[in-house]
Enzyme design. Structure first.
Site, PDB file in Angstrom:
ATOM      1  N   ARG A 147       0.854  -1.185   0.000  1.00 41.87           N
ATOM      2  CA  ARG A 147       0.000   0.000   0.000  1.00 41.87           C
ATOM      3  C   ARG A 147       0.892   1.238   0.000  1.00 41.87           C
ATOM      4  NH1 ARG A 147      -4.050   2.343   4.707  1.00 41.87           N
ATOM      5  NH2 ARG A 147      -2.122   3.387   5.326  1.00 41.87           N
ATOM      6  N   TYR A 159      -3.312  11.530   6.211  1.00 43.21           N
ATOM      7  CA  TYR A 159      -3.482  10.155   6.675  1.00 43.21           C
ATOM      8  C   TYR A 159      -2.420   9.219   6.080  1.00 43.21           C
ATOM      9  CZ  TYR A 159      -5.001   5.367   6.622  1.00 43.21           C
ATOM     10  OH  TYR A 159      -5.004   4.008   6.737  1.00 43.21           O
ATOM     11  N   ASP A 216      -5.140   3.907  -0.236  1.00 46.39           N
ATOM     12  CA  ASP A 216      -6.305   4.177   0.619  1.00 46.39           C
ATOM     13  C   ASP A 216      -6.642   5.666   0.543  1.00 46.39           C
ATOM     14  OD1 ASP A 216      -8.250   4.284   2.564  1.00 46.39           O
ATOM     15  OD2 ASP A 216      -7.113   3.134   4.055  1.00 46.39           O
ATOM     16  N   HIS A 218      -9.252   6.910   2.004  1.00 40.37           N
ATOM     17  CA  HIS A 218      -9.762   7.186   3.360  1.00 40.37           C
ATOM     18  C   HIS A 218     -10.937   8.173   3.340  1.00 40.37           C
ATOM     19  CE1 HIS A 218      -9.059   6.825   7.776  1.00 40.37           C
ATOM     20  NE2 HIS A 218      -8.454   5.715   7.386  1.00 40.37           N
ATOM     21  N   GLU A 242      -9.002   2.163  -2.240  1.00 37.33           N
ATOM     22  CA  GLU A 242      -9.820   1.859  -1.056  1.00 37.33           C
ATOM     23  C   GLU A 242     -10.593   3.084  -0.565  1.00 37.33           C
ATOM     24  OE1 GLU A 242      -7.376   0.395   2.119  1.00 37.33           O
ATOM     25  OE2 GLU A 242      -8.930   0.696   3.620  1.00 37.33           O
ATOM     26  N   GLU A 268     -14.208  -0.863   5.770  1.00 39.37           N
ATOM     27  CA  GLU A 268     -13.627  -1.027   7.109  1.00 39.37           C
ATOM     28  C   GLU A 268     -14.482  -0.373   8.189  1.00 39.37           C
ATOM     29  OE1 GLU A 268      -9.851   0.898   6.272  1.00 39.37           O
ATOM     30  OE2 GLU A 268     -10.343   2.507   7.632  1.00 39.37           O
ATOM     31  N   ARG A 289     -13.880  -4.937   2.762  1.00 34.16           N
ATOM     32  CA  ARG A 289     -12.803  -4.523   3.673  1.00 34.16           C
ATOM     33  C   ARG A 289     -13.159  -4.659   5.145  1.00 34.16           C
ATOM     34  NH1 ARG A 289      -8.419  -4.142   4.240  1.00 34.16           N
ATOM     35  NH2 ARG A 289      -7.930  -1.996   4.759  1.00 34.16           N
ATOM     36  N   GLU A 345      -4.636  -7.383   4.784  1.00 32.85           N
ATOM     37  CA  GLU A 345      -3.831  -6.248   5.269  1.00 32.85           C
ATOM     38  C   GLU A 345      -3.032  -6.703   6.493  1.00 32.85           C
ATOM     39  OE1 GLU A 345      -6.134  -3.020   6.919  1.00 32.85           O
ATOM     40  OE2 GLU A 345      -4.618  -1.539   6.367  1.00 32.85           O
ATOM     41  N   TRP A 408     -12.394  12.173   7.685  1.00 28.97           N
ATOM     42  CA  TRP A 408     -11.018  11.749   7.940  1.00 28.97           C
ATOM     43  C   TRP A 408     -10.839  10.303   7.479  1.00 28.97           C
ATOM     44  CZ3 TRP A 408      -8.316   7.992  10.726  1.00 28.97           C
ATOM     45  CH2 TRP A 408      -6.915   8.191  10.759  1.00 28.97           C
TER      46      TRP A 408
HETATM   47  O1  EZ4 Z   1      -7.541   4.347   9.580  1.00 29.65           O
HETATM   48  O2  EZ4 Z   1      -7.719   1.301  11.407  1.00 29.65           O
HETATM   49  O3  EZ4 Z   1      -6.861   0.606   5.798  1.00 29.65           O
HETATM   50  N1  EZ4 Z   1      -6.588   0.919   6.915  1.00 29.65           N
HETATM   51  C1  EZ4 Z   1      -7.076   2.006   7.543  1.00 29.65           C
HETATM   52  C2  EZ4 Z   1      -6.710   2.156   8.993  1.00 29.65           C
HETATM   53  C3  EZ4 Z   1      -7.748   2.972   9.762  1.00 29.65           C
HETATM   54  C4  EZ4 Z   1      -7.652   2.680  11.226  1.00 29.65           C
HETATM   55  C5  EZ4 Z   1      -8.782   3.365  12.001  1.00 29.65           C
HETATM   56  O4  EZ4 Z   1      -8.852   2.841  13.275  1.00 29.65           O
HETATM   57  O5  EZ4 Z   1      -7.738   2.805   6.949  1.00 29.65           O
HETATM   58  O6  EZ4 Z   1      -5.437   2.733   9.123  1.00 29.65           O
HETATM   59 CO    CO Z   2      -8.460   1.904   5.145  1.00 28.86          CO
END
Ligand code: EZ4
Ligand code: CO
Length: 408
Positions: A147, A159, A216, A218, A242, A268, A289, A345, A408
């Protein structure tokens, strides 16, 4: 095999973990992970105050019945706290059943469908040189899928970027800071959309076409912005993009899907199969995920992944360090047994966490394996756990340049 004791252990070796310990009249002990990053004590309370009294005296073999009982008797459905608590119970019961059978858990789920589980690691850097070093370090550790996250010119704190090994802890990216207030990060969508395709172009030209690369987003983009990023990344052949947009509205992914062939992974932050109903039946995603820990445990994840399999959608089970080794082991047993495994992961836990949770799973040549011990293959050391008391921790959050709160 009746449950005679149920206890919740909150420990914070490298970060907070909530672990459920079930003991039976046969003398067996089963472990479940109920960690919900940044909201840990809510799950501990849900378990201790509302679930533990219901478990005492129950037949530990009745996993499906216990799952249905906890889900339906609560009346209030779904939600991350409830589903993390049910997951902790469910995984502890599977651990017990497998220990009673004298088999590693994956045997009870149908046996191994493969020899090992391809895992991806998290490379990152504040600039290209740091990123390339980080990718090389991950390749040296054996990772065969990576990643890629980077800093973005124009954004101060983003992030997924951690400082290189050996630098001061204040530069270290730790997604749940032990602080009384959530840390503020900043976000600029236009700067991000300009920068990321250049990063992948550079990574592809340095590391070649074979290496599977993931990214990601996010949850930061609108559907049309995500569609553009997916198109812009197509030349670099990502394994997946992702969480490209928040998906409380599942139809949001339809627009992204219509515009790009970049594979999409999401989920997730989801906690039931219902969060995926449209996404799966309309084939709007490629990878699921969810974490075993946040989605009702092995019982619910198996059903979710079997549903996904009907549509050629694969697993990409969440495995950051806020999933405890108990939750990771549960994921690995499920990964090994299902047919539609995609990728796992894997962020390695720190030494303190490994001291608290004794583990038998292995990572060799890029592949994870849950090991051959009866049960999950993870045991919590209660003396070690007691050395690391709970400390409040929050995930960061985002603001735009004008001060508006952003995803976020
Ligand atoms: O931000 O697990 O793909 N992984 C992620 C993680 C999440 C954290 C949040 O608790 O996006 O790093
Ligand atoms: Co993620």
């Amino acid at each position: 095999m009746n449950i005679t004791a149920a206890e919740v252990i909150v420990t914070s070796p490298d970060r907070n973990f909530v672990t459920l310990k079930l003991t039976t009249d046969d003398g067996l002990v089963g472990w479940g992970d109920g960690t919900l990053n940044g909201r840990e004590l809510s799950v501990a309370s849900y378990l201790t105050d509302h679930v533990v009294p219901l478990l005492l005296g129950r037949d530990a073999h009745r996993i499906e019945d216990t799952w249905q009982f906890l889900y339906r008797s609560a009346y209030w459905r779904r939600g991350p706290v409830t589903m993390a608590a049910i997951a902790a119970v469910d995984v502890a019961l599977w651990d017990l059943k497998a220990k009673a059978a004298g088999m590693p858990l994956y045997q009870l789920l149908g046996g191994a469908s493969r020899n090992g589980l391809m895992a991806y690691g998290h490379a990152s850097g504040r600039d290209e040189a740091e990123l390339f070093d980080s990718i090389r370090r991950h390749l040296d550790q054996g990772f065969r899928s990576i990643r890629v996250q980077t800093s973005v010119p124009g954004i101060d704190a983003v992030y997924g970027v951690r400082a290189p090994a050996g630098e001061e802890p204040e530069h270290h990216y730790e997604p749940a800071l032990r602080a009384a207030q959530p840390m503020e990060e900043d976000w600029d969508t236009r700067a991000y959309l300009r920068h990321i395709p250049r990063v992948f172009e550079a990574v592809r030209s340095e590391f070649g076409p074979e290496l599977p690369l993931l990214h990601d987003v996010h949850h930061r983009l609108t559907p049309i912005q995500a569609a553009r990023l997916g198109k812009d990344l197509e030349p670099y052949d990502l394994f997946w993009m992702e969480d490209c947009t928040p998906a409380e509205n599942q139809d949001a992914l339809r627009l992204v899907r219509q515009h790009t062939t970049t594979p999409l992974a999401i989920g997730e932050v989801f906690n039931t199969v219902w969060d995926y109903q449209t996404l799966i039946k309309d084939q709007l995603i490629d990878y699921v995920r969810s974490a075993v820990t946040h989605t009702g445990g092995i019982t619910a994840m198996r059903k979710l992944l079997d549903y996904a399999a009907q549509y050629q959608i694969k697993s990409g089970i969440h495995g950051p360090t806020d999933i405890s080794p108990v939750g990771m082991a549960a994921a690995l047993h499920l990964d090994l047994a299902i047919h539609n495994f995609g990728i796992q992961e894997y962020m390695q836990h720190g030494d303190a966490t490994n001291e608290v949770f004794r583990q038998t799973f292995s990572f060799e040549n890029g592949y994870l394996h849950p090991g051959h011990q009866p049960g999950l293959g993870v045991e919590l050391d209660e003396d070690a756990a007691a050395k690391f008391p709970y400390r409040p921790a929050y995930l960061p959050y985002n603001r735009l340049k004008d001060g508006t709160v952003h995803d976020w």
